[in-house]
Design an enzyme around this catalytic site. Structure first.
Site, PDB file in Angstrom:
ATOM      1  N   GLY A  14      32.589  33.850  39.344  1.00 39.29           N
ATOM      2  CA  GLY A  14      33.887  34.488  39.176  1.00 39.29           C
ATOM      3  C   GLY A  14      34.817  33.656  38.306  1.00 39.29           C
ATOM      4  O   GLY A  14      34.503  32.530  37.900  1.00 39.29           O
ATOM      5  N   GLY A  92      39.853  30.265  49.129  1.00 42.23           N
ATOM      6  CA  GLY A  92      40.917  31.111  48.618  1.00 42.23           C
ATOM      7  C   GLY A  92      40.513  32.566  48.614  1.00 42.23           C
ATOM      8  O   GLY A  92      41.130  33.384  47.924  1.00 42.23           O
ATOM      9  N   ASN A 118      47.092  31.276  47.615  1.00 40.58           N
ATOM     10  CA  ASN A 118      47.485  30.775  46.305  1.00 40.58           C
ATOM     11  C   ASN A 118      47.386  29.248  46.337  1.00 40.58           C
ATOM     12  O   ASN A 118      47.977  28.614  47.204  1.00 40.58           O
ATOM     13  CB  ASN A 118      48.916  31.225  45.988  1.00 40.58           C
ATOM     14  N   TYR A 119      46.639  28.677  45.390  1.00 42.49           N
ATOM     15  CA  TYR A 119      46.449  27.227  45.374  1.00 42.49           C
ATOM     16  C   TYR A 119      47.322  26.512  44.348  1.00 42.49           C
ATOM     17  O   TYR A 119      47.084  25.349  44.028  1.00 42.49           O
ATOM     18  CB  TYR A 119      44.963  26.891  45.161  1.00 42.49           C
ATOM     19  N   HIS A 148      52.821  40.759  37.604  1.00 40.99           N
ATOM     20  CA  HIS A 148      51.467  40.362  37.221  1.00 40.99           C
ATOM     21  C   HIS A 148      50.966  41.254  36.081  1.00 40.99           C
ATOM     22  O   HIS A 148      51.614  42.230  35.713  1.00 40.99           O
ATOM     23  CB  HIS A 148      50.504  40.474  38.411  1.00 40.99           C
ATOM     24  N   LYS A 152      45.909  43.943  37.672  1.00 40.64           N
ATOM     25  CA  LYS A 152      46.030  43.613  39.093  1.00 40.64           C
ATOM     26  C   LYS A 152      46.355  44.877  39.874  1.00 40.64           C
ATOM     27  O   LYS A 152      47.355  45.551  39.607  1.00 40.64           O
ATOM     28  CB  LYS A 152      47.107  42.549  39.317  1.00 40.64           C
ATOM     29  N   GLY A 158      49.251  39.117  47.104  1.00 40.01           N
ATOM     30  CA  GLY A 158      49.056  38.299  48.296  1.00 40.01           C
ATOM     31  C   GLY A 158      50.042  37.153  48.376  1.00 40.01           C
ATOM     32  O   GLY A 158      50.520  36.804  49.464  1.00 40.01           O
ATOM     33  N   THR A 159      50.386  36.586  47.226  1.00 40.53           N
ATOM     34  CA  THR A 159      51.360  35.496  47.217  1.00 40.53           C
ATOM     35  C   THR A 159      52.740  35.998  47.607  1.00 40.53           C
ATOM     36  O   THR A 159      53.482  35.327  48.335  1.00 40.53           O
ATOM     37  CB  THR A 159      51.408  34.841  45.821  1.00 40.53           C
TER      38      THR A 159
END
Length: 241
Positions: A14, A92, A118-119, A148, A152, A158-159
């Site tokens: 991915g 994630g 979210n990282y 976004h 998307k 999600g964030t």
């Protein structure tokens, strides 16, 4: 010099998996010992990294931390692998069910687990700032606005929901959400607090997706030395925040 941290990448084909492989290869403190993807690999070794299908997880070589950016249906096997081997997991993968979240909590009694939607390290700090601002301004209107790219599909992101949950913890009421899909925007999130005559905005803008992979790699380095438990990104990376 200490030995590099051995990483297993799950979801390697991915967008995030490819970024993780590329960025990890640039570092001396990390070594990817296995890359797992849904489909059978056409090559068993790519750029020095052994390649496997997810169905082969049980035979994974020795590793210190697994990083998982896959799909909900692929999450259970990698969590089970880490639990069996007593190894930490950084994930994630979004869209997990309530049963899968319960499984994370159960596994965390024996291994260290980090899960985040979210990282980005900036978003990790923003989340704590939102909670504090919401607690300080309980009577103000609160809105989460996110933008976004046009591809998307989920809205709010999600964030955005994660930031909204932080606001709700702080103020005891859910915020309002607004979503925009346009062009190739990587990700922008604004949490707005408004009252008569004034407005406070907390904003994060992502301009490159590599920030998410870098955050996950840093989380892997941190969590490898943590006691068993479930960790949020902010508490792991910024314990004194």
């Amino acid at each position: 010099m200490s030995a590099p941290l051995r990483l297993l990448i799950h979801g390697a084909s991915g967008r995030m998996g490819q970024a993780l492989l590329r960025l990890a290869a640039e570092r001396d403190d990390l070594q990817v010992v296995a890359a797992f993807s849904r489909s059978q690999p056409t090559q068993r070794v790519v750029d020095g990294v052994p390649q496997f299908a997810s169905a082969e997880l049980d035979g994974a070589p020795e590793f210190d931390v697994a990083i998982d950016f896959s799909l909900p249906q692929g999450f259970d096997p990698v969590l089970a692998l880490c639990a069996r081997r007593g190894k930490a997991l950084v994930s994630g993968t979004t869209g997990l069910s309530s049963a899968q979240n319960a499984a994370i909590n159960e596994a965390a009694s024996g291994i260290a687990v980090v899960w985040a939607a979210n990282y980005s390290l900036g978003v990790a700090v923003l989340t704590e700032l939102v909670r504090r601002a919401a607690a300080a301004l309980p009577g103000w209107d609160c809105d989460v606005i996110e933008a976004h790219h046009t591809r998307k599909l989920d809205a709010p992101s999600g964030t955005a929901l994660h930031l909204g949950a932080a606001a709700e913890i702080g103020r005891g009421a859910a915020p309002h959400y607004a979503s925009l899909r346009a062009g190739d925007i990587v990700g922008e999130h604004t949490v707005q607090f408004a009252a008569a005559g004034e407005r406070l905005e907390l904003i994060h803008r992502a301009t490159n997706r590599d920030i998410f992979a870098r955050g996950a790699l840093e989380a892997a380095l941190r969590v490898a030395h943590q006691a068993p438990g479930r960790y949020g990104l902010a508490e792991l990376m910024f314990p004194n925040l």
